[in-house]
Design an enzyme around this catalytic site. Structure first.
Site, PDB file in Angstrom:
ATOM      1  N   ASP A 199       0.841  -1.194   0.000  1.00  0.00           N
ATOM      2  CA  ASP A 199       0.000   0.000   0.000  1.00  0.00           C
ATOM      3  C   ASP A 199       0.874   1.242   0.000  1.00  0.00           C
ATOM      4  O   ASP A 199       2.080   1.194   0.224  1.00  0.00           O
ATOM      5  CB  ASP A 199      -0.935  -0.001   1.223  1.00  0.00           C
ATOM      6  CG  ASP A 199      -2.128   0.935   1.060  1.00  0.00           C
ATOM      7  OD1 ASP A 199      -2.288   1.536  -0.021  1.00  0.00           O
ATOM      8  OD2 ASP A 199      -2.904   1.065   2.025  1.00  0.00           O
ATOM      9  N   LYS A 200       0.213   2.359  -0.237  1.00  0.00           N
ATOM     10  CA  LYS A 200       0.852   3.673  -0.265  1.00  0.00           C
ATOM     11  C   LYS A 200       0.017   4.634   0.570  1.00  0.00           C
ATOM     12  O   LYS A 200      -1.205   4.500   0.666  1.00  0.00           O
ATOM     13  CB  LYS A 200       0.941   4.141  -1.713  1.00  0.00           C
ATOM     14  CG  LYS A 200       1.072   5.648  -1.926  1.00  0.00           C
ATOM     15  CD  LYS A 200      -0.262   6.229  -2.361  1.00  0.00           C
ATOM     16  CE  LYS A 200      -0.165   7.739  -2.560  1.00  0.00           C
ATOM     17  NZ  LYS A 200      -1.507   8.345  -2.702  1.00  0.00           N
ATOM     18  N   HIS A 201       0.681   5.590   1.190  1.00  0.00           N
ATOM     19  CA  HIS A 201      -0.045   6.631   1.924  1.00  0.00           C
ATOM     20  C   HIS A 201       0.556   7.987   1.575  1.00  0.00           C
ATOM     21  O   HIS A 201       1.766   8.138   1.495  1.00  0.00           O
ATOM     22  CB  HIS A 201       0.050   6.419   3.439  1.00  0.00           C
ATOM     23  CG  HIS A 201      -0.688   7.463   4.221  1.00  0.00           C
ATOM     24  ND1 HIS A 201      -2.056   7.394   4.437  1.00  0.00           N
ATOM     25  CD2 HIS A 201      -0.275   8.609   4.810  1.00  0.00           C
ATOM     26  CE1 HIS A 201      -2.439   8.445   5.137  1.00  0.00           C
ATOM     27  NE2 HIS A 201      -1.387   9.204   5.371  1.00  0.00           N
ATOM     28  N   SER A 202      -0.316   8.960   1.363  1.00  0.00           N
ATOM     29  CA  SER A 202       0.112  10.328   1.089  1.00  0.00           C
ATOM     30  C   SER A 202      -0.242  11.210   2.272  1.00  0.00           C
ATOM     31  O   SER A 202      -1.283  11.031   2.910  1.00  0.00           O
ATOM     32  CB  SER A 202      -0.584  10.855  -0.169  1.00  0.00           C
ATOM     33  OG  SER A 202      -0.375  12.250  -0.310  1.00  0.00           O
ATOM     34  N   THR A 254      -9.141  10.677  -0.874  1.00  0.00           N
ATOM     35  CA  THR A 254      -9.407   9.604  -1.832  1.00  0.00           C
ATOM     36  C   THR A 254     -10.803   9.021  -1.635  1.00  0.00           C
ATOM     37  O   THR A 254     -11.509   8.717  -2.598  1.00  0.00           O
ATOM     38  CB  THR A 254      -8.338   8.509  -1.703  1.00  0.00           C
ATOM     39  OG1 THR A 254      -7.058   9.083  -2.004  1.00  0.00           O
ATOM     40  CG2 THR A 254      -8.598   7.365  -2.660  1.00  0.00           C
ATOM     41  N   ARG A 302      -6.684  16.104  18.183  1.00  0.00           N
ATOM     42  CA  ARG A 302      -5.542  16.872  17.666  1.00  0.00           C
ATOM     43  C   ARG A 302      -6.006  17.955  16.710  1.00  0.00           C
ATOM     44  O   ARG A 302      -5.458  19.067  16.700  1.00  0.00           O
ATOM     45  CB  ARG A 302      -4.568  15.935  16.950  1.00  0.00           C
ATOM     46  CG  ARG A 302      -3.730  15.066  17.863  1.00  0.00           C
ATOM     47  CD  ARG A 302      -3.018  13.984  17.075  1.00  0.00           C
ATOM     48  NE  ARG A 302      -2.175  14.553  16.040  1.00  0.00           N
ATOM     49  CZ  ARG A 302      -1.916  13.963  14.885  1.00  0.00           C
ATOM     50  NH1 ARG A 302      -2.442  12.775  14.595  1.00  0.00           N
ATOM     51  NH2 ARG A 302      -1.124  14.550  13.999  1.00  0.00           N
ATOM     52  N   SER A 337      -0.244   7.823  13.957  1.00  0.00           N
ATOM     53  CA  SER A 337      -1.558   7.876  13.314  1.00  0.00           C
ATOM     54  C   SER A 337      -1.535   7.149  11.979  1.00  0.00           C
ATOM     55  O   SER A 337      -2.393   6.308  11.690  1.00  0.00           O
ATOM     56  CB  SER A 337      -1.977   9.331  13.120  1.00  0.00           C
ATOM     57  OG  SER A 337      -3.210   9.419  12.448  1.00  0.00           O
ATOM     58  N   LYS A 380      -2.901   2.697  11.334  1.00  0.00           N
ATOM     59  CA  LYS A 380      -3.954   2.311  10.385  1.00  0.00           C
ATOM     60  C   LYS A 380      -3.408   1.395   9.289  1.00  0.00           C
ATOM     61  O   LYS A 380      -4.055   0.414   8.900  1.00  0.00           O
ATOM     62  CB  LYS A 380      -4.599   3.555   9.779  1.00  0.00           C
ATOM     63  CG  LYS A 380      -5.356   4.410  10.786  1.00  0.00           C
ATOM     64  CD  LYS A 380      -6.165   5.483  10.105  1.00  0.00           C
ATOM     65  CE  LYS A 380      -5.339   6.610   9.549  1.00  0.00           C
ATOM     66  NZ  LYS A 380      -4.839   7.545  10.565  1.00  0.00           N
ATOM     67  N   LYS A 381      -2.228   1.735   8.761  1.00  0.00           N
ATOM     68  CA  LYS A 381      -1.666   0.934   7.677  1.00  0.00           C
ATOM     69  C   LYS A 381      -1.249  -0.452   8.152  1.00  0.00           C
ATOM     70  O   LYS A 381      -1.455  -1.454   7.456  1.00  0.00           O
ATOM     71  CB  LYS A 381      -0.479   1.668   7.038  1.00  0.00           C
ATOM     72  CG  LYS A 381      -0.877   2.912   6.260  1.00  0.00           C
ATOM     73  CD  LYS A 381      -1.842   2.573   5.122  1.00  0.00           C
ATOM     74  CE  LYS A 381      -2.282   3.772   4.327  1.00  0.00           C
ATOM     75  NZ  LYS A 381      -3.264   3.436   3.272  1.00  0.00           N
TER      76      LYS A 381
END
Length: 437
Positions: A84-87, A124, A172, A187, A191-192
């Site tokens: 997976d990828k996260h931005s 997304t 936050r 954070s 999740k990932k």
């Protein structure tokens, strides 16, 4: 063992290093509800000023990961790695819509749990809600089934994944503690990791349209996430000083993504560089390619032969969307009725772009939320965005606006003109990829 929440807060306030047991207790209290929002905010503020060691950040990440459901892919008989990828968020950031199908077409599996828009950046999850019938919140059985069958499934955040993080993040957001690197790290990774990944690539946005508007912070986030993550992880710092691609807004970005996957238009070079760089890194992390050159060749192949586009079509169909979306996007993706091309007052070269102001203007058009309860208008936004270094004249617009009323249209036109600076001198095109960690 029981602790007093206020004593844990005091320890961090005074600069002490919290033990794993203290952090586990606090996160359990967040999950079960016996830690209040005030106490979460107090610990977040203490962390903001005092920071956390690598061990503390790791303990917080793992505690939040296990605060809810953790997906297990070991019994799914997958014949490839789970990636997976996260931005960290950008304006016009539709990279996930292209990355998931590309990785799937190359033999990986992408169970992407995406977020909604935050501040001036788009989400997304919100983009996929533009597709009629698409179920962005399936149950876990469906999520895993589609991931296995298609190779990718992009859905929205669920209350079952890292629920402690949901409470911490909400606090936050209203206590000015978002920009804490340890809290950002925990954070994202909680999740990932709860999604059961075997490899992760981070897209760390840097520039005037990013949350990290200075290089020190961008590098800090990248280095922290790579160091704390227990799975193979890389971070790529990418430019966010202009809109990504040519579109910003929900319908416009989905259409641009479909056109990219189908090869209907020339690929915008900077966006393509980001897509290929992130995908290449993932293919190498997942051992689907021996090196970046081989990975790039595989990516270009699945784009050229239509395999990536087919994966997107299969994912949309499997999650309830139309079977013919790729062939007839205009049938389902409707733009707002008012359309206007915006031209510069003088000819020249695009010198700079204030991406943050452009992102905020999408919210003003109705394409984002001013408060959490707002309903997004997916039809508004921008297309045909110019790029830094482009030649601008009376035939070449800065962008095209889609709006629902004349006042919004006029305000958007004004924002575009004010946000994009034109130079009489030729301007060098910036690099999309700044640094890999």
């Amino acid at each position: 063992m029981n602790y007093l929440p206020q004593e844990i807060i005091r320890h961090k306030r005074d600069g002490a290093e919290l033990s794993k047991q203290e952090i586990d207790f606090f996160v359990q209290g967040i999950t079960e509800g016996y830690i209040s929002e005030g106490q979460i905010g107090a610990l977040a503020m203490a962390t903001f000023f005092r920071g956390m060691s690598r061990d503390e950040t790791t303990a917080l990440t793992m505690a939040m990961k296990t605060s809810g459901k953790v997906l297990d892919w070991s019994k799914m008989d997958l014949n490839g790695p789970v990636l997976d990828k996260h931005s960290t968020g950008g304006v016009g950031d539709k990279i996930s819509l292209m990355l998931g199908p590309i990785i799937a077409a190359c033999g990986g599996y992408v169970p992407m749990i995406s977020g909604r828009g935050l501040g001036h950046t788009g989400g997304t999850f919100d983009k996929f809600e533009t597709i009629p019938g698409y179920n962005a919140t399936p149950d876990f059985a469906t999520f895993q089934k589609v991931t296995k069958q298609v190779g990718c499934a992009i859905i929205g955040q669920t209350p079952d994944i890292a629920p402690a993080d949901r409470r911490v993040y909400a606090t936050r957001d209203i206590t000015a503690t978002v920009e804490s690197i340890p809290l950002i790290t925990a954070s994202i990774l909680s999740k990932k990791l709860a999604a059961g990944l075997e490899g992760l690539v981070m897209d760390i946005k840097f520039g005037n349209g990013a949350f990290a508007d200075n290089m020190e912070m961008a590098e800090g986030i990248a280095e922290s996430i790579v160091a704390v993550s227990p799975i193979p992880t890389s971070a790529i710092i990418t430019d966010m000083n202009q809109v990504i691609g040519h579109a910003a807004g929900h319908v416009t970005e989905v259409i641009e993504s479909i056109e990219y996957l189908k090869g209907d238009h020339l690929k915008e070079p900077l966006m393509h560089d980001v897509v290929v760089s992130l995908c290449s890194e993932l293919l190498c992390l997942g051992k689907l390619a021996d090196n970046h050159k081989e990975a790039a060749q595989k990516i270009e192949q699945v784009l050229a032969n239509g395999a990536a586009a087919e994966k997107f079509a299969q994912m949309v169909s499997a999650l309830g969307g139309p079977n013919d979306l790729m062939d007839n996007p205009d049938k389902y993706m409707k733009h707002a009725p008012l359309k206007q091309a915006v031209f510069a007052d003088t000819a020249g070269y695009v010198q700079s772009m204030n991406s943050r102001d452009i992102g905020l203007s999408i919210i003003q058009l109705g394409g984002g939320r001013k408060v959490a309860s707002d309903v997004i208008d997916h039809s508004v936004g921008y297309a045909d965005f110019c790029k830094i270094g482009d030649v601008i004249d009376s035939n070449t617009p800065l962008a095209t606006v889609y709006a629902n009323d004349e006042d919004s249209l006029k305000a958007a036109v004004k924002t575009i003109k004010n946000s994009i600076k034109i130079s009489a001198e030729q301007v060098k095109t910036p690099q999309a990829i700044i640094k890999t960690v």
